[in-house]
Scaffold this motif. Structure first.
Motif, PDB file in Angstrom:
ATOM      1  N   ALA A 142       1.913  -2.018   2.220  1.00  0.00           N
ATOM      2  CA  ALA A 142       0.756  -1.520   2.969  1.00  0.00           C
ATOM      3  C   ALA A 142      -0.452  -1.323   2.057  1.00  0.00           C
ATOM      4  O   ALA A 142      -1.376  -0.591   2.402  1.00  0.00           O
ATOM      5  N   SER A 143      -0.468  -2.013   0.930  1.00  0.00           N
ATOM      6  CA  SER A 143      -1.547  -1.814  -0.046  1.00  0.00           C
ATOM      7  C   SER A 143      -2.935  -2.147   0.512  1.00  0.00           C
ATOM      8  O   SER A 143      -3.939  -1.608   0.055  1.00  0.00           O
ATOM      9  N   ALA A 144      -3.002  -3.048   1.486  1.00  0.00           N
ATOM     10  CA  ALA A 144      -4.288  -3.436   2.067  1.00  0.00           C
ATOM     11  C   ALA A 144      -4.613  -2.647   3.332  1.00  0.00           C
ATOM     12  O   ALA A 144      -5.608  -2.935   4.001  1.00  0.00           O
ATOM     13  N   VAL A 145      -3.798  -1.676   3.653  1.00  0.00           N
ATOM     14  CA  VAL A 145      -4.015  -0.858   4.843  1.00  0.00           C
ATOM     15  C   VAL A 145      -4.627   0.469   4.413  1.00  0.00           C
ATOM     16  O   VAL A 145      -3.982   1.271   3.735  1.00  0.00           O
TER      17      VAL A 145
ATOM     18  N   PRO B 146      11.967   1.595  -3.802  1.00  0.00           N
ATOM     19  CA  PRO B 146      10.594   1.125  -4.084  1.00  0.00           C
ATOM     20  C   PRO B 146       9.662   2.201  -4.604  1.00  0.00           C
ATOM     21  O   PRO B 146       8.618   1.874  -5.182  1.00  0.00           O
ATOM     22  N   LEU B 147      10.006   3.487  -4.429  1.00  0.00           N
ATOM     23  CA  LEU B 147       9.139   4.559  -4.895  1.00  0.00           C
ATOM     24  C   LEU B 147       9.714   5.259  -6.124  1.00  0.00           C
ATOM     25  O   LEU B 147       9.296   6.375  -6.458  1.00  0.00           O
ATOM     26  N   ALA B 148      10.648   4.623  -6.801  1.00  0.00           N
ATOM     27  CA  ALA B 148      11.229   5.205  -8.015  1.00  0.00           C
ATOM     28  C   ALA B 148      10.128   5.494  -9.022  1.00  0.00           C
ATOM     29  O   ALA B 148       9.230   4.681  -9.246  1.00  0.00           O
TER      30      ALA B 148
ATOM     31  N   VAL C 184       5.274   6.633   7.896  1.00  0.00           N
ATOM     32  CA  VAL C 184       4.714   7.208   6.671  1.00  0.00           C
ATOM     33  C   VAL C 184       5.259   6.478   5.445  1.00  0.00           C
ATOM     34  O   VAL C 184       4.508   6.132   4.521  1.00  0.00           O
ATOM     35  N   LEU C 185       6.561   6.244   5.441  1.00  0.00           N
ATOM     36  CA  LEU C 185       7.185   5.566   4.304  1.00  0.00           C
ATOM     37  C   LEU C 185       6.573   4.184   4.090  1.00  0.00           C
ATOM     38  O   LEU C 185       6.292   3.783   2.958  1.00  0.00           O
ATOM     39  N   TRP C 186       6.362   3.454   5.168  1.00  0.00           N
ATOM     40  CA  TRP C 186       5.749   2.134   5.054  1.00  0.00           C
ATOM     41  C   TRP C 186       4.355   2.221   4.431  1.00  0.00           C
ATOM     42  O   TRP C 186       4.008   1.434   3.541  1.00  0.00           O
ATOM     43  N   LEU C 187       3.559   3.199   4.842  1.00  0.00           N
ATOM     44  CA  LEU C 187       2.213   3.352   4.304  1.00  0.00           C
ATOM     45  C   LEU C 187       2.223   3.699   2.818  1.00  0.00           C
ATOM     46  O   LEU C 187       1.244   3.433   2.113  1.00  0.00           O
ATOM     47  N   CYS C 188       3.314   4.278   2.347  1.00  0.00           N
ATOM     48  CA  CYS C 188       3.410   4.654   0.932  1.00  0.00           C
ATOM     49  C   CYS C 188       3.862   3.499   0.046  1.00  0.00           C
ATOM     50  O   CYS C 188       3.788   3.593  -1.184  1.00  0.00           O
ATOM     51  N   GLY C 189       4.327   2.430   0.616  1.00  0.00           N
ATOM     52  CA  GLY C 189       4.869   1.316  -0.144  1.00  0.00           C
ATOM     53  C   GLY C 189       3.845   0.269  -0.503  1.00  0.00           C
ATOM     54  O   GLY C 189       2.682   0.303  -0.083  1.00  0.00           O
ATOM     55  N   THR C 190       4.285  -0.709  -1.271  1.00  0.00           N
ATOM     56  CA  THR C 190       3.378  -1.772  -1.710  1.00  0.00           C
ATOM     57  C   THR C 190       2.983  -2.701  -0.570  1.00  0.00           C
ATOM     58  O   THR C 190       1.922  -3.318  -0.609  1.00  0.00           O
TER      59      THR C 190
END
Length: 261
Positions: A244-247, A8-10, A236-242
């Protein structure tokens, strides 16, 4: 062929301060596994090089003191030269030194503020132009449960980590409409070299055994165990993904229920 689901972070470039060991190294590995290119920043070249050697095409190492503005500027220039603009920043570098308040001299006070708070400010300031230009970014500040409550004998550290949470909230509001999220992760006592140093300090001052000192740190966790670096890294990884966009502007405890917010 990799898919967004598996990577997901490619195409993203992440920079992790204090990235050579402990939580920082765990975060760096998780980001690479998610497809990101990762620059690890720290003060020990040998430790950084050991991590980079595991995946030299995905990792880049840069030596810098996060509390030194000139070094931070040079480090970000090196990172951009290797992997392009920085879109994810993990402010993980930190120090924790304990002392009773009456034995906390100004040098100790300033050191805790410099590494834990000023370093977070300087690196955030260095990364934001790239994120603003891209219209997308993630800043994750490694705070601590010490940023959410008080602990005796670490007043300078607590003050610095409370400052990190205040900075997180202010910056989150400032960039909320720019596609950038800013959050803090607040681990409890985590099984890292930093904790090992604290255990050694307890042993020297109290005469307790390593096992007893370690159990003392775990006792404050309702789960009765130390937090593992990978548990922090997954948050941390979750916060960097899409997903968690509203967090944004949040301080998330990872501490087995020691702190409930």
């Amino acid at each position: 062929m990799p898919t967004p689901l598996t990577h997901p972070l490619a195409g993203r470039h992440a920079l992790v301060t204090g990235g050579g060991s402990g939580i920082g190294a765990a975060v760096a590995r998780q980001l690479v596994a998610a497809g990101a290119k990762v620059t690890v920043m720290g003060r020990r070249q040998d430790v950084l090089d050991a991590l980079v050697a595991t995946l030299p095409d995905q990792f880049h190492a840069v030596v810098a003191d996060v509390a030194d503005a000139t070094q931070v500027t040079a480090a970000f220039a090196s990172a951009r030269n290797r992997f392009g603009p920085v879109q994810i920043l993990i402010n993980n570098a930190g120090q924790a030194t304990s002392a009773p308040i009456l034995k906390t001299d100004e040098a100790l006070w300033q050191q805790m503020l410099a590494v834990n708070l000023t370093g977070t400010f300087l690196c955030s300031q260095a990364a934001l132009p790239d994120m603003l230009q891209a219209g997308w970014g993630r800043v994750v500040n490694m705070a601590s449960t010490a940023g959410l409550t008080g602990y005796a004998y670490v007043s300078a550290y607590c003050a610095a980590k409370h400052g990190v949470i205040g900075l997180t909230r202010a910056l989150a509001l400032e960039v909320a409409k720019k596609g950038i999220t800013v959050n803090a992760v607040c681990p409890g006592y985590t099984d890292t070299d930093l904790l090992s140093d604290s255990i050694d300090n307890v042993m020297q001052k109290t005469g307790r055994s390593s096992v007893a000192a370690r159990a003392g740190f775990a006792a404050g966790n309702p789960q009765g165990q130390l937090v593992q670096p990978l548990e922090v890294a997954d948050t941390v990884l979750w916060l960097c993904g899409t997903g968690a966009s509203a967090v944004t502007g949040q301080s998330i405890p990872v501490c087995g229920g020691e702190i409930m917010s």
